[in-house]
Design a protein around this motif. Structure first.
Motif, PDB file in Angstrom:
ATOM      1  N   ALA A   1       0.984  -1.275   0.025  1.00 14.64           N
ATOM      2  CA  ALA A   1      -0.068  -0.151   0.076  1.00 14.64           C
ATOM      3  C   ALA A   1       0.990   1.225  -0.008  1.00 14.64           C
ATOM      4  CB  ALA A   1      -0.922  -0.238   1.213  1.00 14.64           C
ATOM      5  N   MET A   2       1.940   1.247   0.812  1.00 16.49           N
ATOM      6  CA  MET A   2       2.818   2.433   0.947  1.00 16.49           C
ATOM      7  C   MET A   2       3.605   2.618  -0.530  1.00 16.49           C
ATOM      8  SD  MET A   2       6.461   2.675   3.110  1.00 16.49           S
ATOM      9  CE  MET A   2       7.572   3.057   2.004  1.00 16.49           C
ATOM     10  N   ARG A   3       3.958   1.792  -1.234  1.00 22.74           N
ATOM     11  CA  ARG A   3       4.368   1.843  -2.495  1.00 22.74           C
ATOM     12  C   ARG A   3       3.234   2.487  -3.626  1.00 22.74           C
ATOM     13  NH1 ARG A   3       8.862   2.454  -0.674  1.00 22.74           N
ATOM     14  NH2 ARG A   3      10.432   0.617  -0.751  1.00 22.74           N
ATOM     15  N   ALA A   4       1.980   2.052  -3.400  1.00 24.15           N
ATOM     16  CA  ALA A   4       0.941   2.660  -4.103  1.00 24.15           C
ATOM     17  C   ALA A   4       0.721   4.148  -4.074  1.00 24.15           C
ATOM     18  CB  ALA A   4      -0.216   1.809  -3.988  1.00 24.15           C
ATOM     19  N   ILE A   5       0.739   4.388  -2.659  1.00 26.54           N
ATOM     20  CA  ILE A   5       0.641   5.766  -2.192  1.00 26.54           C
ATOM     21  C   ILE A   5       1.876   6.673  -2.638  1.00 26.54           C
ATOM     22  CG2 ILE A   5       0.781   7.128   0.103  1.00 26.54           C
ATOM     23  CD1 ILE A   5      -0.800   4.827   1.377  1.00 26.54           C
ATOM     24  N   GLU A   6       2.912   6.211  -2.580  1.00 24.20           N
ATOM     25  CA  GLU A   6       3.996   6.978  -3.089  1.00 24.20           C
ATOM     26  C   GLU A   6       3.976   7.415  -4.684  1.00 24.20           C
ATOM     27  OE1 GLU A   6       8.004   5.559  -0.673  1.00 24.20           O
ATOM     28  OE2 GLU A   6       7.345   4.291  -2.415  1.00 24.20           O
ATOM     29  N   LYS A   7       3.423   6.424  -5.466  1.00 26.93           N
ATOM     30  CA  LYS A   7       3.065   6.633  -6.578  1.00 26.93           C
ATOM     31  C   LYS A   7       1.895   7.615  -6.842  1.00 26.93           C
ATOM     32  CE  LYS A   7       4.344   2.049  -8.709  1.00 26.93           C
ATOM     33  NZ  LYS A   7       3.947   1.011  -9.233  1.00 26.93           N
ATOM     34  N   GLY A   8       0.901   7.682  -5.942  1.00 25.58           N
ATOM     35  CA  GLY A   8      -0.055   8.611  -6.019  1.00 25.58           C
ATOM     36  C   GLY A   8       0.399   9.978  -5.617  1.00 25.58           C
ATOM     37  N   TYR A   9       1.399  10.054  -4.732  1.00 24.56           N
ATOM     38  CA  TYR A   9       1.928  11.476  -4.339  1.00 24.56           C
ATOM     39  C   TYR A   9       3.298  11.647  -5.124  1.00 24.56           C
ATOM     40  CZ  TYR A   9      -0.837  12.003  -0.238  1.00 24.56           C
ATOM     41  OH  TYR A   9      -2.337  12.266   0.602  1.00 24.56           O
TER      42      TYR A   9
END
Length: 141
Positions: A73-81
């Motif tokens: 989830a953190m890696r997906a959040i990084e992409k979103g930001y």
């Protein structure tokens, strides 16, 4: 390191990790999270406030959201930001051995390393192992 987020469901262990990081001057600030859900919330808050996180330490076996799912989830959040060009290094803690399946997790969430939290007889040995693993992880990222 300026900011480290640690997610671990054992109060004794999370306090020991924070103590090791602070006493060995490995981190200026350590934010403690009791589970993966709390970690994700804290990680997003840091991004929202434009306060970069330099390292994440995740227990693999936690309630609500485990460390593996929290890392994904953190890696997906990084992409979103739009933070995916400089992903935050992850150090996974677990009492289990690092098998082929977990090596795939490390590959998917890189830069990432693993440390067995059950090995080592004393806090000093644990601090030394933690320091060496973190040095290697941060050097590669």
């Amino acid at each position: 390191l300026e900011k480290v987020l640690v997610a671990e469901d054992s109060p004794a262990l999370i306090n020991k990790i924070a103590q090791i990081l602070e006493e060995n001057r490995m981190a200026e600030w350590v934010t403690k999270c009791a589970d993966g859900s709390e970690f994700i919330t804290s990680f997003v808050e840091q991004l929202e406030q434009k306060r970069p996180v330099n390292l994440v330490i995740l227990d693999v076996n936690m309630p609500v959201i485990n460390g593996v799912n929290a890392a994904i989830a953190m890696r997906a959040i990084e992409k979103g930001y739009e933070q995916h060009n400089k992903p935050v290094p992850i150090l996974f803690f677990t009492a289990k051995q690092c098998d082929d399946t977990f090596k795939k997790v490390l590959s998917y969430t890189k830069p990432a390393k693993y440390i067995n939290k059950g090995a080592g007889a004393s806090p000093e040995e644990f601090a030394d192992r933690l320091y060496h693993v973190l040095s290697h992880l941060l050097h590669k990222s």
